[in-house]
Scaffold this motif. Structure first.
Motif, PDB file in Angstrom:
ATOM      1  N   TYR A 137       0.833  -1.198   0.000  1.00 24.62           N
ATOM      2  CA  TYR A 137       0.000   0.000   0.000  1.00 24.62           C
ATOM      3  C   TYR A 137       0.868   1.249   0.000  1.00 24.62           C
ATOM      4  O   TYR A 137       1.890   1.314   0.676  1.00 24.62           O
ATOM      5  CB  TYR A 137      -0.928   0.006   1.212  1.00 24.62           C
ATOM      6  CG  TYR A 137      -1.967  -1.082   1.153  1.00 24.62           C
ATOM      7  CD1 TYR A 137      -3.019  -1.007   0.255  1.00 24.62           C
ATOM      8  CD2 TYR A 137      -1.877  -2.201   1.982  1.00 24.62           C
ATOM      9  CE1 TYR A 137      -3.968  -2.010   0.189  1.00 24.62           C
ATOM     10  CE2 TYR A 137      -2.817  -3.210   1.918  1.00 24.62           C
ATOM     11  CZ  TYR A 137      -3.868  -3.109   1.015  1.00 24.62           C
ATOM     12  OH  TYR A 137      -4.794  -4.104   0.944  1.00 24.62           O
ATOM     13  N   ARG A 138       0.451   2.227  -0.774  1.00 20.80           N
ATOM     14  CA  ARG A 138       1.211   3.461  -0.898  1.00 20.80           C
ATOM     15  C   ARG A 138       0.424   4.607  -0.279  1.00 20.80           C
ATOM     16  O   ARG A 138      -0.764   4.756  -0.538  1.00 20.80           O
ATOM     17  CB  ARG A 138       1.485   3.761  -2.372  1.00 20.80           C
ATOM     18  CG  ARG A 138       2.469   4.886  -2.596  1.00 20.80           C
ATOM     19  CD  ARG A 138       2.768   5.060  -4.068  1.00 20.80           C
ATOM     20  NE  ARG A 138       1.639   5.607  -4.787  1.00 20.80           N
ATOM     21  CZ  ARG A 138       1.645   5.892  -6.083  1.00 20.80           C
ATOM     22  NH1 ARG A 138       2.709   5.620  -6.797  1.00 20.80           N
ATOM     23  NH2 ARG A 138       0.580   6.403  -6.666  1.00 20.80           N
ATOM     24  N   GLY A 139       1.094   5.394   0.531  1.00 14.96           N
ATOM     25  CA  GLY A 139       0.398   6.500   1.162  1.00 14.96           C
ATOM     26  C   GLY A 139       1.372   7.484   1.760  1.00 14.96           C
ATOM     27  O   GLY A 139       2.570   7.423   1.505  1.00 14.96           O
ATOM     28  N   ARG A 140       0.865   8.375   2.568  1.00 14.10           N
ATOM     29  CA  ARG A 140       1.697   9.382   3.201  1.00 14.10           C
ATOM     30  C   ARG A 140       1.414   9.391   4.704  1.00 14.10           C
ATOM     31  O   ARG A 140       0.261   9.288   5.121  1.00 14.10           O
ATOM     32  CB  ARG A 140       1.399  10.778   2.636  1.00 14.10           C
ATOM     33  CG  ARG A 140       1.584  10.902   1.134  1.00 14.10           C
ATOM     34  CD  ARG A 140       3.050  10.811   0.729  1.00 14.10           C
ATOM     35  NE  ARG A 140       3.234  11.009  -0.696  1.00 14.10           N
ATOM     36  CZ  ARG A 140       3.211  10.040  -1.599  1.00 14.10           C
ATOM     37  NH1 ARG A 140       2.985   8.794  -1.207  1.00 14.10           N
ATOM     38  NH2 ARG A 140       3.411  10.303  -2.878  1.00 14.10           N
ATOM     39  N   SER A 141       2.461   9.526   5.481  1.00 13.38           N
ATOM     40  CA  SER A 141       2.300   9.651   6.922  1.00 13.38           C
ATOM     41  C   SER A 141       2.041  11.115   7.251  1.00 13.38           C
ATOM     42  O   SER A 141       2.899  11.973   7.019  1.00 13.38           O
ATOM     43  CB  SER A 141       3.562   9.167   7.640  1.00 13.38           C
ATOM     44  OG  SER A 141       3.448   9.392   9.027  1.00 13.38           O
ATOM     45  N   ILE A 142       0.864  11.417   7.771  1.00 16.80           N
ATOM     46  CA  ILE A 142       0.507  12.826   8.002  1.00 16.80           C
ATOM     47  C   ILE A 142       1.359  13.452   9.101  1.00 16.80           C
ATOM     48  O   ILE A 142       1.414  14.668   9.225  1.00 16.80           O
ATOM     49  CB  ILE A 142      -0.990  12.982   8.342  1.00 16.80           C
ATOM     50  CG1 ILE A 142      -1.343  12.261   9.648  1.00 16.80           C
ATOM     51  CG2 ILE A 142      -1.858  12.509   7.198  1.00 16.80           C
ATOM     52  CD1 ILE A 142      -2.750  12.550  10.121  1.00 16.80           C
TER      53      ILE A 142
ATOM     54  N   PHE B 228       3.819  16.080   7.947  1.00 20.27           N
ATOM     55  CA  PHE B 228       3.355  17.338   7.378  1.00 20.27           C
ATOM     56  C   PHE B 228       2.749  18.221   8.460  1.00 20.27           C
ATOM     57  O   PHE B 228       2.126  17.735   9.398  1.00 20.27           O
ATOM     58  CB  PHE B 228       2.297  17.084   6.291  1.00 20.27           C
ATOM     59  CG  PHE B 228       2.815  16.308   5.122  1.00 20.27           C
ATOM     60  CD1 PHE B 228       3.419  16.956   4.052  1.00 20.27           C
ATOM     61  CD2 PHE B 228       2.713  14.928   5.084  1.00 20.27           C
ATOM     62  CE1 PHE B 228       3.897  16.241   2.970  1.00 20.27           C
ATOM     63  CE2 PHE B 228       3.192  14.207   4.013  1.00 20.27           C
ATOM     64  CZ  PHE B 228       3.792  14.860   2.954  1.00 20.27           C
ATOM     65  N   GLU B 229       2.962  19.503   8.293  1.00 20.68           N
ATOM     66  CA  GLU B 229       2.330  20.459   9.193  1.00 20.68           C
ATOM     67  C   GLU B 229       0.882  20.633   8.761  1.00 20.68           C
ATOM     68  O   GLU B 229       0.602  21.117   7.668  1.00 20.68           O
ATOM     69  CB  GLU B 229       3.059  21.804   9.132  1.00 20.68           C
ATOM     70  CG  GLU B 229       2.498  22.832  10.097  1.00 20.68           C
ATOM     71  CD  GLU B 229       3.205  24.173   9.977  1.00 20.68           C
ATOM     72  OE1 GLU B 229       2.674  25.166  10.484  1.00 20.68           O
ATOM     73  OE2 GLU B 229       4.274  24.210   9.349  1.00 20.68           O
ATOM     74  N   VAL B 230      -0.036  20.214   9.605  1.00 16.90           N
ATOM     75  CA  VAL B 230      -1.458  20.229   9.254  1.00 16.90           C
ATOM     76  C   VAL B 230      -2.196  21.199  10.168  1.00 16.90           C
ATOM     77  O   VAL B 230      -2.003  21.191  11.377  1.00 16.90           O
ATOM     78  CB  VAL B 230      -2.081  18.818   9.379  1.00 16.90           C
ATOM     79  CG1 VAL B 230      -3.554  18.856   9.010  1.00 16.90           C
ATOM     80  CG2 VAL B 230      -1.343  17.834   8.481  1.00 16.90           C
ATOM     81  N   ASN B 231      -3.028  22.027   9.574  1.00 19.72           N
ATOM     82  CA  ASN B 231      -3.799  22.990  10.351  1.00 19.72           C
ATOM     83  C   ASN B 231      -5.223  23.007   9.823  1.00 19.72           C
ATOM     84  O   ASN B 231      -5.584  23.815   8.981  1.00 19.72           O
ATOM     85  CB  ASN B 231      -3.168  24.386  10.259  1.00 19.72           C
ATOM     86  CG  ASN B 231      -3.935  25.412  11.080  1.00 19.72           C
ATOM     87  OD1 ASN B 231      -4.623  25.067  12.034  1.00 19.72           O
ATOM     88  ND2 ASN B 231      -3.841  26.673  10.701  1.00 19.72           N
TER      89      ASN B 231
END
Length: 217
Positions: A125-130, A133-136
């Protein structure tokens, strides 16, 4: 920056494949890689033809290229062209040792359509670890509520379903906007669908973007 060598083949023109095979074989001879991992159709085709049958070539399935839905939504001429690609894909896939697939569904479809032993396809599975990332996130009650879509402008990416969903939300007089980042050969068709449904005020087409992390933030 991390000392990883990047080698560009700089291929162009109608004879890109012939030129690419020659250049890629030269890279293989010089670098002597333990594993070759190719992604997307042109790179896959080039690697398969340059290497022949190999026990260190890993292919990739990142698109559901031959799904029945795609065939139903395309013209007869486009389906004929797709079948030519599928035949070339199937014949050259025999040279590949094994494949990675981004989902089990893509593995099943491509395996069946290309006549590949399912045991040769491994789902990673391909994805991104949040966390990276700076999330607001704004509060859910923000006005207008903003949706952002990042994907090539292709029908098979779900854009026609997105337009129908937007029509349902607009009918409830909800205050929302949809920003679309990406380009693709179905772009005009998708924009025409938005116009036909009278949803121009809800959609914003941003084109190709190089600042996706900042855009999402």
């Amino acid at each position: 920056e991390r000392g990883i060598k990047v080698i560009e083949l700089n291929l162009s023109g109608r004879l890109w494949l012939i030129e690419g095979i020659r250049k890629f074989r030269a890279v293989l001879k010089e670098q002597r890689p333990a594993i070759v991992h190719s992604l997307l159709f042109k790179a896959e085709l080039l690697a398969r033809l340059a290497m022949g049958k190999s026990n260190n070539h890993i292919g990739s399935f990142v698109n559901d290229s031959y799904t029945e839905v795609r065939y139903r939504n395309q013209s007869f001429v486009k389906n004929m062209k797709l079948n030519v690609y599928r035949y070339i894909d199937s014949i050259t896939a025999r040279n590949v040792y094994c494949f990675t697939s981004i989902t089990k569904a893509v593995a099943e479809t491509n395996g069946a359509k290309l006549h590949i032993d399912r045991n040769k396809i491994h789902t990673i599975y391909r994805g991104r670890s949040i966390e990276k990332f700076e999330v607001n996130h704004p509060p859910l009650e923000q006005k207008p509520f903003l949706f952002i879509v990042v994907a090539r402008l292709l029908k098979r990416k779900g854009y026609m379903e997105l337009v129908r969903a937007a029509k349902l939300i607009a009918a409830k007089r909800q205050d929302f906007r949809i920003s679309v980042a990406g380009e693709g050969h179905d772009g005009k068709l998708i924009e025409q669908s938005v116009q036909q449904e009278g949803l121009e005020t809800y959609f914003e087409f941003l084109g190709r973007r190089q600042d996706v992390p900042e855009l999402l933030k």
